[in-house]
Structures are given as structure tokens and as C-alpha cells.
Design a protein around this motif. Structure first.
Motif, short mmCIF file in Angstrom:
data_model
loop_
_atom_site.label_atom_id
_atom_site.label_comp_id
_atom_site.label_asym_id
_atom_site.label_seq_id
_atom_site.Cartn_x
_atom_site.Cartn_y
_atom_site.Cartn_z
N ILE A 41 31.26 41.55 41.77
CA ILE A 41 31.41 40.53 40.72
C ILE A 41 32.69 39.73 40.92
N ASP A 42 33.79 40.42 41.22
CA ASP A 42 35.07 39.73 41.40
C ASP A 42 34.99 38.80 42.61
N THR A 43 34.36 39.27 43.68
CA THR A 43 34.20 38.42 44.86
C THR A 43 33.33 37.21 44.54
N ALA A 44 32.22 37.45 43.84
CA ALA A 44 31.30 36.35 43.52
C ALA A 44 31.98 35.32 42.63
N ALA A 45 32.68 35.78 41.59
CA ALA A 45 33.30 34.85 40.63
C ALA A 45 34.42 34.05 41.29
N SER A 46 35.07 34.66 42.27
CA SER A 46 36.19 33.96 42.92
C SER A 46 35.73 32.75 43.73
N ILE A 47 34.45 32.73 44.11
CA ILE A 47 33.97 31.65 45.00
C ILE A 47 33.98 30.30 44.28
N PRO A 48 33.31 30.15 43.10
CA PRO A 48 33.45 28.86 42.40
C PRO A 48 34.88 28.58 41.95
N ALA A 49 35.65 29.65 41.64
CA ALA A 49 37.05 29.43 41.23
C ALA A 49 37.86 28.85 42.38
N LEU A 50 37.67 29.41 43.58
CA LEU A 50 38.39 28.89 44.76
C LEU A 50 37.99 27.44 45.04
N GLU A 51 36.70 27.15 44.91
CA GLU A 51 36.23 25.79 45.17
C GLU A 51 36.84 24.82 44.16
N ARG A 52 36.86 25.24 42.87
CA ARG A 52 37.40 24.35 41.82
C ARG A 52 38.91 24.16 42.00
N ALA A 53 39.61 25.25 42.34
CA ALA A 53 41.08 25.19 42.46
C ALA A 53 41.51 24.55 43.76
N LYS A 54 40.58 24.45 44.71
CA LYS A 54 40.89 23.91 46.05
C LYS A 54 42.11 24.63 46.64
N GLY A 55 42.15 25.95 46.47
CA GLY A 55 43.26 26.71 47.01
C GLY A 55 43.31 28.09 46.39
N ARG A 56 44.42 28.77 46.61
CA ARG A 56 44.57 30.18 46.20
C ARG A 56 44.37 30.38 44.70
N VAL A 57 43.66 31.45 44.36
CA VAL A 57 43.51 31.87 42.96
C VAL A 57 43.75 33.38 42.89
#
Ligand SMILES: CC(C)(COP(=O)(O)OP(=O)(O)OC[C@H]1O[C@@H](n2cnc3c(N)ncnc32)[C@H](O)[C@@H]1OP(=O)(O)O)[C@@H](O)C(=O)NCCC(=O)NCCS
Length: 132
Positions: A41-57
Motif C-alpha cells: 500500500i505504501d509503495t502504491a500510494a507513493s507513486i501518484p504522490a511522487l508524480e504530483r510532487a515531481k520529486g522526493r516525498v
């Protein structure tokens, strides 16, 4: 939530992760360890977060997790993740996890739902304002 109605995977979106639950991921009771599912779940959720942040989250909070049904060895797990809120530096993502089992007579079960918050980080690992 026992005795779910017969369902299928969501037709209007794609999973960000698909993975088969393996014997090494079991708990002493023989079903899949909840910590393994949380990791997916953490890996999956980080994918749209990384895309939105355009960098480290970084994950700042697991706001909620509900394990509706057990997961078993051999289940095909599909994690669907979508951003449900953004702030100045934070991104909140909802994850829906489905298991598919018994391919000869396919059964799909919604096993887990979770909501996590990520923070966009700068080079010093401090909160960074989200880009437009
Ligand atoms: C992420 C981190 C840099 C945030 O630092 P902080 O000093 O709490 O930052 P702030 O108080 O400025 O909050 C930043 C954002 O996070 C949000 N936030 C902080 N704690 C939160 C929580 N418990 N739940 C939801 N959102 C939270 C704030 O509301 C803020 O959002 P906004 O900018 O959109 O308004 C810091 O907490 C950290 O490094 N944590 C460890 C992260 C990590 O290593 N995660 C991996 C798991 S081991």
C-alpha cells in the motif's frame, strides 16, 4: 466485511501495482501478513504522490487502514491509488486493494482500504511547496 457481493476489478482505472502473494509473506496463522500488505500500500500510494510532487516525498501519516478480508497465498493483489487531497506540501492518497483468486472460477475480493499522507521534500528533507 464478510459475504461481499460478486465484484470485479474497477474498469475505469488501472492498478499501480499487481503482485502475487507468496508463501514467504504469511503470518503464523497461514494467511498473508498485514505488514506485507501495508508495504504494498505504501509503495502504491507513493507513486501518484511522487508524480504530483515531481520529486522526493516521504510518508508522514497512515491515516487509516481497514483490512476487510484476509489475503491468501497465490492471490493476485491489485492496488489502486488516487490522490484525494493536496495541501501546501502534502498529498493524501486513497488506496483500494483487491485480491483475485481461484482463476478457474475467478473470485475478486476487496480486501483492504487505506489513506496515507505524503509530504514533498526538498534537498534537506524538509517540506517543499508542491509544484503547480
Ligand atoms: C515529513 C516531515 C519532513 C514533515 O515535517 P514537519 O515538521 O511535520 O512539517 P510540517 O509541520 O510543516 O507539515 C508539513 C505538511 O505535512 C502535514 N502533516 C504533518 N503531520 C501530519 C500528519 N500526522 N497527518 C497528516 N498530515 C500531516 C502538514 O499538515 C503539512 O501539510 P501542508 O504543507 O500541505 O499544509 C517530517 O515529519 C519527517 O521527516 N518525517 C519522517 C518521514 C519518513 O521518514 N517517512 C518514512 C517512514 S519511516
Amino acid at each position: 466485511m464478510a459475504n461481499q457481493e460478486k465484484i470485479t476489478l474497477p474498469a475505469d482505472r488501472l492498478p499501480v501495482i499487481r503482485v502475487v502473494a507468496m508463501p514467504k509473506d504469511t503470518n503464523p496463522g497461514g494467511s498473508i501478513f498485514g505488514g506485507w500488505i501495508l508495504s504494498q500500500i505504501d509503495t502504491a500510494a507513493s507513486i501518484p504522490a511522487l508524480e504530483r510532487a515531481k520529486g522526493r516525498v516521504a510518508t508522514v501519516a497512515v491515516n487509516s487502514v481497514e483490512f476487510h478480508e484476509p489475503v491468501f497465498v497465490g492471490d493476485m493483489i491489485s492496488c489502486y491509488a488516487e490522490i484525494v487531497n493536496t495541501g501546501k506540501s502534502s498529498i493524501t492518497v486513497k488506496v483500494d486493494v483487491y485480491a483475485e483468486r481461484n482463476p478457474a472460477n475467478l473470485e475478486t475480493v476487496k480486501v483492504t482500504e487505506a489513506q496515507l499522507t505524503y509530504v514533498a521534500l526538498d534537498e534537506n528533507r524538509r517540506p517543499r511547496v508542491l509544484p503547480d
